[in-house]
Design a protein around this motif. Structure first.
Motif, PDB file in Angstrom:
ATOM      1  N   LEU A   6       1.193   9.938  -1.577  1.00 36.25           N
ATOM      2  CA  LEU A   6       2.494   9.321  -1.818  1.00 36.25           C
ATOM      3  C   LEU A   6       2.843   8.330  -0.713  1.00 36.25           C
ATOM      4  CD1 LEU A   6       4.546  12.444  -2.986  1.00 36.25           C
ATOM      5  CD2 LEU A   6       3.929  10.482  -4.403  1.00 36.25           C
ATOM      6  N   ALA A   7       2.545   8.699   0.532  1.00 36.00           N
ATOM      7  CA  ALA A   7       2.861   7.828   1.665  1.00 36.00           C
ATOM      8  C   ALA A   7       2.052   6.542   1.632  1.00 36.00           C
ATOM      9  CB  ALA A   7       2.622   8.574   2.972  1.00 36.00           C
ATOM     10  N   LYS A   8       0.848   6.595   1.115  1.00 36.81           N
ATOM     11  CA  LYS A   8       0.039   5.378   0.981  1.00 36.81           C
ATOM     12  C   LYS A   8       0.696   4.397   0.022  1.00 36.81           C
ATOM     13  CE  LYS A   8      -4.444   7.541   1.956  1.00 36.81           C
ATOM     14  NZ  LYS A   8      -5.746   7.980   1.377  1.00 36.81           N
ATOM     15  N   GLU A   9       1.393   4.932  -0.986  1.00 34.52           N
ATOM     16  CA  GLU A   9       2.036   4.091  -1.987  1.00 34.52           C
ATOM     17  C   GLU A   9       3.411   3.608  -1.558  1.00 34.52           C
ATOM     18  OE1 GLU A   9       2.280   6.175  -5.670  1.00 34.52           O
ATOM     19  OE2 GLU A   9       0.148   6.646  -5.759  1.00 34.52           O
ATOM     20  N   THR A  10       4.201   4.500  -0.950  1.00 28.38           N
ATOM     21  CA  THR A  10       5.620   4.192  -0.730  1.00 28.38           C
ATOM     22  C   THR A  10       6.051   4.214   0.734  1.00 28.38           C
ATOM     23  OG1 THR A  10       6.329   6.512  -0.887  1.00 28.38           O
ATOM     24  CG2 THR A  10       6.103   5.290  -2.957  1.00 28.38           C
ATOM     25  N   GLY A  11       5.182   4.608   1.645  1.00 29.01           N
ATOM     26  CA  GLY A  11       5.542   4.677   3.056  1.00 29.01           C
ATOM     27  C   GLY A  11       5.863   6.078   3.530  1.00 29.01           C
ATOM     28  N   GLN A  41      -5.850  12.301  10.316  1.00 30.77           N
ATOM     29  CA  GLN A  41      -7.148  11.727   9.943  1.00 30.77           C
ATOM     30  C   GLN A  41      -6.980  10.578   8.946  1.00 30.77           C
ATOM     31  OE1 GLN A  41      -9.308  15.188   8.603  1.00 30.77           O
ATOM     32  NE2 GLN A  41      -9.423  16.039  10.682  1.00 30.77           N
ATOM     33  N   ALA A  42      -5.895  10.627   8.172  1.00 33.52           N
ATOM     34  CA  ALA A  42      -5.576   9.544   7.238  1.00 33.52           C
ATOM     35  C   ALA A  42      -4.686   8.486   7.892  1.00 33.52           C
ATOM     36  CB  ALA A  42      -4.881  10.112   5.998  1.00 33.52           C
ATOM     37  N   GLU A  43      -4.552   8.555   9.235  1.00 35.92           N
ATOM     38  CA  GLU A  43      -3.736   7.639  10.040  1.00 35.92           C
ATOM     39  C   GLU A  43      -2.262   7.704   9.653  1.00 35.92           C
ATOM     40  OE1 GLU A  43      -5.686   3.736  10.087  1.00 35.92           O
ATOM     41  OE2 GLU A  43      -6.764   4.447  11.870  1.00 35.92           O
ATOM     42  N   GLY A  76       2.381  15.881  13.936  1.00 43.34           N
ATOM     43  CA  GLY A  76       1.253  15.155  14.503  1.00 43.34           C
ATOM     44  C   GLY A  76       1.406  13.659  14.335  1.00 43.34           C
ATOM     45  N   ALA A  77       0.853  12.907  15.277  1.00 43.38           N
ATOM     46  CA  ALA A  77       0.853  11.452  15.211  1.00 43.38           C
ATOM     47  C   ALA A  77      -0.517  10.945  15.651  1.00 43.38           C
ATOM     48  CB  ALA A  77       1.947  10.868  16.100  1.00 43.38           C
ATOM     49  N   PRO A  78      -1.079  10.000  14.910  1.00 46.28           N
ATOM     50  CA  PRO A  78      -2.417   9.491  15.246  1.00 46.28           C
ATOM     51  C   PRO A  78      -2.386   8.464  16.369  1.00 46.28           C
ATOM     52  CG  PRO A  78      -1.578   8.354  13.312  1.00 46.28           C
ATOM     53  CD  PRO A  78      -0.535   9.382  13.680  1.00 46.28           C
ATOM     54  N   THR A  79      -3.494   8.331  17.045  1.00 45.37           N
ATOM     55  CA  THR A  79      -3.723   7.272  18.030  1.00 45.37           C
ATOM     56  C   THR A  79      -5.073   6.646  17.694  1.00 45.37           C
ATOM     57  OG1 THR A  79      -4.922   8.649  19.599  1.00 45.37           O
ATOM     58  CG2 THR A  79      -2.523   8.657  19.770  1.00 45.37           C
ATOM     59  N   HIS A  80      -5.412   5.592  18.395  1.00 43.09           N
ATOM     60  CA  HIS A  80      -6.738   5.010  18.199  1.00 43.09           C
ATOM     61  C   HIS A  80      -7.681   5.328  19.355  1.00 43.09           C
ATOM     62  CE1 HIS A  80      -6.029   1.747  14.874  1.00 43.09           C
ATOM     63  NE2 HIS A  80      -6.051   2.966  14.418  1.00 43.09           N
ATOM     64  N   CYS A  81      -7.148   5.473  20.567  1.00 44.40           N
ATOM     65  CA  CYS A  81      -8.001   5.655  21.753  1.00 44.40           C
ATOM     66  C   CYS A  81      -7.931   7.050  22.347  1.00 44.40           C
ATOM     67  CB  CYS A  81      -7.624   4.635  22.823  1.00 44.40           C
ATOM     68  SG  CYS A  81      -7.865   2.918  22.313  1.00 44.40           S
ATOM     69  N   HIS A  82      -7.094   7.903  21.792  1.00 41.04           N
ATOM     70  CA  HIS A  82      -6.914   9.248  22.331  1.00 41.04           C
ATOM     71  C   HIS A  82      -6.945  10.270  21.195  1.00 41.04           C
ATOM     72  CE1 HIS A  82      -5.736   7.642  26.256  1.00 41.04           C
ATOM     73  NE2 HIS A  82      -4.981   6.772  25.604  1.00 41.04           N
ATOM     74  N   ASN A 128       3.742   6.835   6.679  1.00 44.08           N
ATOM     75  CA  ASN A 128       2.750   5.788   6.882  1.00 44.08           C
ATOM     76  C   ASN A 128       3.258   4.788   7.926  1.00 44.08           C
ATOM     77  OD1 ASN A 128       0.831   3.796   6.750  1.00 44.08           O
ATOM     78  ND2 ASN A 128       0.819   3.650   4.524  1.00 44.08           N
ATOM     79  N   PRO A 129       2.698   4.779   9.139  1.00 43.14           N
ATOM     80  CA  PRO A 129       3.189   3.865  10.182  1.00 43.14           C
ATOM     81  C   PRO A 129       3.058   2.396   9.799  1.00 43.14           C
ATOM     82  CG  PRO A 129       1.807   5.581  11.130  1.00 43.14           C
ATOM     83  CD  PRO A 129       1.649   5.667   9.650  1.00 43.14           C
ATOM     84  N   ARG A 130       2.115   2.070   8.930  1.00 44.04           N
ATOM     85  CA  ARG A 130       1.914   0.675   8.553  1.00 44.04           C
ATOM     86  C   ARG A 130       3.048   0.145   7.675  1.00 44.04           C
ATOM     87  NH1 ARG A 130      -3.686   2.103   9.092  1.00 44.04           N
ATOM     88  NH2 ARG A 130      -4.654   0.672  10.567  1.00 44.04           N
ATOM     89  N   SER A 131       3.933   1.055   7.239  1.00 44.47           N
ATOM     90  CA  SER A 131       5.131   0.608   6.534  1.00 44.47           C
ATOM     91  C   SER A 131       6.192   0.104   7.510  1.00 44.47           C
ATOM     92  CB  SER A 131       5.709   1.760   5.700  1.00 44.47           C
ATOM     93  OG  SER A 131       4.807   2.150   4.694  1.00 44.47           O
ATOM     94  N   PHE A 132       6.004   0.377   8.806  1.00 40.44           N
ATOM     95  CA  PHE A 132       6.959  -0.022   9.841  1.00 40.44           C
ATOM     96  C   PHE A 132       6.452  -1.189  10.683  1.00 40.44           C
ATOM     97  CE2 PHE A 132       7.829   4.310   8.695  1.00 40.44           C
ATOM     98  CZ  PHE A 132       9.204   4.462   8.812  1.00 40.44           C
ATOM     99  N   PHE A 133       5.127  -1.327  10.781  1.00 37.07           N
ATOM    100  CA  PHE A 133       4.515  -2.361  11.611  1.00 37.07           C
ATOM    101  C   PHE A 133       3.414  -3.064  10.836  1.00 37.07           C
ATOM    102  CE2 PHE A 133       5.971   0.801  14.727  1.00 37.07           C
ATOM    103  CZ  PHE A 133       6.656  -0.008  15.639  1.00 37.07           C
ATOM    104  N   ASP A 134       3.134  -4.299  11.247  1.00 38.31           N
ATOM    105  CA  ASP A 134       1.974  -4.996  10.712  1.00 38.31           C
ATOM    106  C   ASP A 134       0.727  -4.541  11.456  1.00 38.31           C
ATOM    107  OD1 ASP A 134       3.530  -6.492   8.969  1.00 38.31           O
ATOM    108  OD2 ASP A 134       3.882  -8.081  10.460  1.00 38.31           O
ATOM    109  N   GLY A 135      -0.361  -4.410  10.739  1.00 44.25           N
ATOM    110  CA  GLY A 135      -1.632  -4.082  11.356  1.00 44.25           C
ATOM    111  C   GLY A 135      -1.622  -2.761  12.101  1.00 44.25           C
ATOM    112  N   ASP A 136      -2.181  -2.769  13.320  1.00 48.11           N
ATOM    113  CA  ASP A 136      -2.366  -1.549  14.103  1.00 48.11           C
ATOM    114  C   ASP A 136      -1.345  -1.415  15.227  1.00 48.11           C
ATOM    115  OD1 ASP A 136      -4.506  -0.893  12.524  1.00 48.11           O
ATOM    116  OD2 ASP A 136      -6.029  -1.600  13.937  1.00 48.11           O
TER     117      ASP A 136
END
Length: 350
Positions: A100-105, A129-131, A162-168, A271-279
């Motif tokens: 659902l978050a992939k579709e609507t945020g 794991q799904a970012e 939980g919250a994802p990171t890229h380097c940690h 879905n964090p990408r609903s709040f920011f562009d890209g990464d």
């Protein structure tokens, strides 16, 4: 003795399959339990395997449930767990929330007719794991009193985030709203150990160091009235909102009576990408974690960690070196192997 991940996982999965659980569900539930042990959460690990199997045998847990997911609004769905294995039902709920978050945020999925799901961090891992940012809440059988009361009313009602990171490692927290998880007291009762005086009260409302008396009484809420308030919040989200059993009416797979526990859950994915562009979100998370790590450690500490780092380290170490299990857990596993006619291998250790 230190036991290997692969062999313990194989054994637990085989136990579930002999009890009638479909292979994929058996593999997943075995993973949840074994991972709990390997990350140091022995109260929710293989010490629970026998209880799950007995719950299936008694009919309070369905080995192959007929679950039903219903989308109720753009970002909202409900799941009837049909009293299936808690880890199986909770996985379905979080995966649906992520979709659902992939579709609507954002995605919110509530569960009724669930069961004990083990450590909620297992489902937070699915979100990160799904970012996605993940939340998970569950009610449980009565264990803690409301503030000012002396009788168990709410469950230990855990909260996980939980919250994802890229380097940690992802930031992951998983905590009961009680002073300690009730599983700590169950494990103490099994091993005949006493408990700290500030953990629980007996049936008369007096502090106790006797684990058996504590199980008949109540575990105290964490942080006094704050823990009570959080337990109430979890009850509203996972019990009231879901249509599940509420507070003192929630059952347990440990109960001798033949009734389904009716546990409720609530899983949320953002879905964090609903709040920011890209990464950008993940970049900001990495900066935040870096700055936390740079805080000078206090006396007695070698470093400042984020929630979840210790769990990752213990799992990595355990996969390489194996883990030790409590003798009471080993005795239960060997007895279960005998009952299910599964060969127990004494060479499981590494």
């Amino acid at each position: 003795m230190r036991y290997s991940w692969n062999e313990l996982h194989r054994f637990a999965s085989q136990c579930f399959q002999v009890a009638g659980v479909p292979p994929a569900d058996a593999e997943w539930t075995a993973e949840v339990l074994v991972r709990a042990d390997f990350t140091g959460v022995h109260t929710h690990g293989l010490s629970r395997l026998s209880a799950y199997i007995q719950g299936i045998r008694r009919g309070v847990i369905k080995a192959a449930p007929d679950t039903a997911l219903e989308k109720r609004a753009l970002s909202v769905a409900t799941l009837d767990g049909d009293s299936g294995l808690g880890p199986v039902v909770a996985k379905l709920a979080m995966e649906a929330a992520v979709d659902l978050a992939k579709e609507t945020g954002i995605g919110i999925v509530t569960v009724k007719r669930g069961n004990h799901a083990g450590p909620l961090s297992a489902y937070i891992d699915l979100a990160t794991q799904a970012e996605m940012i993940g939340w998970a809440f569950s009610n449980a059988q009565p264990a803690i009193p409301p503030w000012g009361g002396r009788k168990a009313f709410f469950g230990t009602n855990p909260i996980a985030f939980g919250a994802p990171t890229h380097c940690h490692s992802p930031v992951v927290l998983d905590m009961a709203t009680s002073k300690v998880a009730r599983g700590n007291i169950i494990l103490a009762a099994k091993t005949g150990q006493s408990i700290p005086e500030d953990w629980a009260i007996d049936e008369t409302g007096c502090p106790t160091t006797d684990a058996q008396a504590a199980l008949r009484g109540a575990v105290l809420p964490m942080a006094g009235p704050k823990g009570y308030a959080l337990a109430l919040m979890v009850e509203i989200l996972s019990g009231v909102l879901s249509g599940a059993e509420m507070a003192p009416h929630v059952g347990s797979m440990y109960d001798k009576e033949q009734r389904e526990p009716g546990t409720g859950l609530c899983c949320i994915a953002i879905n964090p990408r609903s709040f920011f562009d890209g990464d950008e979100f993940y970049r900001r998370m990495d900066v935040l974690v870096d700055e936390i790590h740079q805080v000078p450690p206090a006396d007695g500490f070698s470093s400042v960690r984020i929630p979840g780092e210790r769990r990752v380290r213990l799992e990595h170490q355990g996969r390489q070196e194996g883990i030790a299990l409590e003798q009471s857990t080993l005795d239960e596993l060997k007895k279960l192997a005998e009952e299910l006619h599964i060969a127990w291998r004494d060479d499981l250790f590494v």
